[in-house]
Every structure is written in structure tokens, then in C-alpha cells.
Scaffold this motif. Sequence first.
Motif, PDB file in Angstrom:
ATOM      1  N   TRP A 151       0.826  -1.215   0.000  1.00  0.00           N
ATOM      2  CA  TRP A 151       0.000   0.000   0.000  1.00  0.00           C
ATOM      3  C   TRP A 151       0.857   1.261   0.000  1.00  0.00           C
ATOM      4  CZ3 TRP A 151       0.198   3.587   3.919  1.00  0.00           C
ATOM      5  CH2 TRP A 151       0.701   3.181   5.163  1.00  0.00           C
ATOM      6  N   LYS A 152       2.043   1.192   0.623  1.00  0.00           N
ATOM      7  CA  LYS A 152       2.925   2.361   0.607  1.00  0.00           C
ATOM      8  C   LYS A 152       3.520   2.572  -0.786  1.00  0.00           C
ATOM      9  CE  LYS A 152       4.937   3.859   4.177  1.00  0.00           C
ATOM     10  NZ  LYS A 152       5.887   4.168   5.268  1.00  0.00           N
ATOM     11  N   HIS A 153       3.831   1.473  -1.466  1.00  0.00           N
ATOM     12  CA  HIS A 153       4.268   1.573  -2.864  1.00  0.00           C
ATOM     13  C   HIS A 153       3.204   2.279  -3.699  1.00  0.00           C
ATOM     14  CE1 HIS A 153       8.125  -0.310  -3.398  1.00  0.00           C
ATOM     15  NE2 HIS A 153       7.759  -1.451  -2.817  1.00  0.00           N
ATOM     16  N   LYS A 154       1.966   1.885  -3.503  1.00  0.00           N
ATOM     17  CA  LYS A 154       0.869   2.467  -4.284  1.00  0.00           C
ATOM     18  C   LYS A 154       0.720   3.955  -3.983  1.00  0.00           C
ATOM     19  CE  LYS A 154      -1.333   0.824  -6.803  1.00  0.00           C
ATOM     20  NZ  LYS A 154      -1.267   0.818  -8.286  1.00  0.00           N
ATOM     21  N   VAL A 155       0.824   4.347  -2.711  1.00  0.00           N
ATOM     22  CA  VAL A 155       0.760   5.765  -2.353  1.00  0.00           C
ATOM     23  C   VAL A 155       1.850   6.544  -3.072  1.00  0.00           C
ATOM     24  CG1 VAL A 155       1.079   7.423  -0.476  1.00  0.00           C
ATOM     25  CG2 VAL A 155      -0.346   5.398  -0.109  1.00  0.00           C
ATOM     26  N   ASN A 156       3.079   6.033  -3.044  1.00  0.00           N
ATOM     27  CA  ASN A 156       4.193   6.720  -3.708  1.00  0.00           C
ATOM     28  C   ASN A 156       3.976   6.821  -5.208  1.00  0.00           C
ATOM     29  OD1 ASN A 156       5.565   7.077  -1.295  1.00  0.00           O
ATOM     30  ND2 ASN A 156       6.692   5.159  -1.471  1.00  0.00           N
ATOM     31  N   GLU A 157       3.444   5.757  -5.815  1.00  0.00           N
ATOM     32  CA  GLU A 157       3.175   5.778  -7.250  1.00  0.00           C
ATOM     33  C   GLU A 157       2.182   6.876  -7.611  1.00  0.00           C
ATOM     34  OE1 GLU A 157       1.784   1.988  -8.488  1.00  0.00           O
ATOM     35  OE2 GLU A 157       3.681   0.956  -8.058  1.00  0.00           O
ATOM     36  N   ILE A 158       1.126   6.991  -6.826  1.00  0.00           N
ATOM     37  CA  ILE A 158       0.082   7.969  -7.149  1.00  0.00           C
ATOM     38  C   ILE A 158       0.584   9.389  -6.914  1.00  0.00           C
ATOM     39  CG2 ILE A 158      -2.210   8.782  -6.461  1.00  0.00           C
ATOM     40  CD1 ILE A 158      -2.943   5.836  -6.022  1.00  0.00           C
TER      41      ILE A 158
END
Length: 262
Positions: A151-158
Amino acid sequence: MDYGADLFKGTAWYYSRYRPLYPSSLLRFLVNKFSLNGDGRLLDLGCGTGQLTLRLNDWFQEIIGIDTETEMLDEAVHLSNVNRVDNAIWLQGRAEERSSDWGSFQLMIIAKAFHWMDRESILEILYNSSDDNGGIAIIDYDIDKYEPLHWKHKVNEIVKVWLGDERRAGNSTYTPPKERFEDTVTKSRFRDVERHGLPSFSYHWTVDSIIGNLYSTSFASKRLFGENLEKFENDLKSALMDIDSSGVFTEELSVSVITAFK
């Protein structure tokens, strides 16, 4: 490097409400390591909104927090009043500007702020500001201890989709220090340099607290999104709920402390 006066502009309200609080184990560690007993003075350099500074007030006759951001200090004053702390002084400016008249300290702390500073010159200033046998504690979360969460990867991607690949920092972009902090401290005049890892603890995030925490940062402050703010929030909320429909995300956090003495 000077990142400019607007590094944390507009973040103070979010900073005081959505940054994870340091665990009580950190306070116990500092009390034991530096033999704190209610005497002496504390300096918190880069104090932000003063949450950690204020939690240490019972262990000193006087606590001083200094930060470059007026908004942060306004929030620190508010928290002082709410908690009826009467031994706190808040200074606006840089250590290079204020150190000539702030006296000496039993303990000087820098929490999640050392990376923004001219580290070698700051250590020299702090050495000259230390009581005999006083010391420093450089505090941060040990982000390398655990594998990054999905989920932290996804936050950074967005965030990168809306703000670009380079991490913004005021009027420039952020480049992390190449040298380990304990190595930098070892090169200074401080002695007995040690790095300590405190026990990890679980922290539970919600979608709202994840967004609020982002708005407390220099690289994803609210003002950077401009007219795209609502679109960004909708994008992020949707992605997080797709990962876990409960909207609750757990992270293991671990605090590291670098200590040294005069």
C-alpha cells in the motif's frame, strides 16, 4: 543546501494531527541514557509543532524548541497552552542565527530533521552549546528495517503521477545524504557515538490519516497539487480501498537513536 523558506509551508495543521507520535519507549530511553532528573535545559532543533519537545518538559527546568517555520511554532505555542506547559520557549530561525544567545543544554535532540541541515556545521554549533557531559540524540524512524509495504508503494506511485518523479523540497528537489548519520557524528568532536534501535510497534493508518500525513510533508504538501487536489484525493482513496476495503492499514515502525556526548 538551502531549500527555501516555503519548505513546509501550509503543513503545520496536518503535522500536529497526522504524524505518528514517538513511542513512550523513546522517552524512557532518553531519560535513562542522559540521566534526566528535572534539572538542566533541553534544545529541540527542528522542533516542528513541538509534540516531542512538550513530552519531555517534566524532565527539564526549561525546554527550547527552534524551527524555521513560523506556522509550526504557532502550532507549538497552541499545544503548549492546551497542555498548560509553562517552561517552553519557541524560537524562529536557524541554529546558525540563534545559537549565540541560547545558552547551553544538557540534552539537544534532532528528530526527523537532521537530513535538512548543514550537518557538520550544526554538530559544531551543538558541541559548543553543550553542558559538560551533555549530549545529543538524533532521532528517526528506521525505514530500512522492513520491506516496503504494497500500500505504501501504491501511495508513492500515485503521488508521482500527480507531482512527478522527483521528490520536491521547497524551491528544489530532495537528495538524501550519502553518509550515514552516525559516521557524520563520529567525525565531529562529540564522543561515544552509538546507534540504538528501539523495539518496534504497530501503527494503524486509515485512508484519511494517510492523506493527512502526506499533507504534513514537504514533498506532498496540499498546496503542491493546486487545482488537482480533489482528483488526487479521489485517485488515492480509490486505490487504497481496492487494496483493502476495510480502509485500515497496519505498519511496523521502529525508532533509531544516535547518541553522543561532549
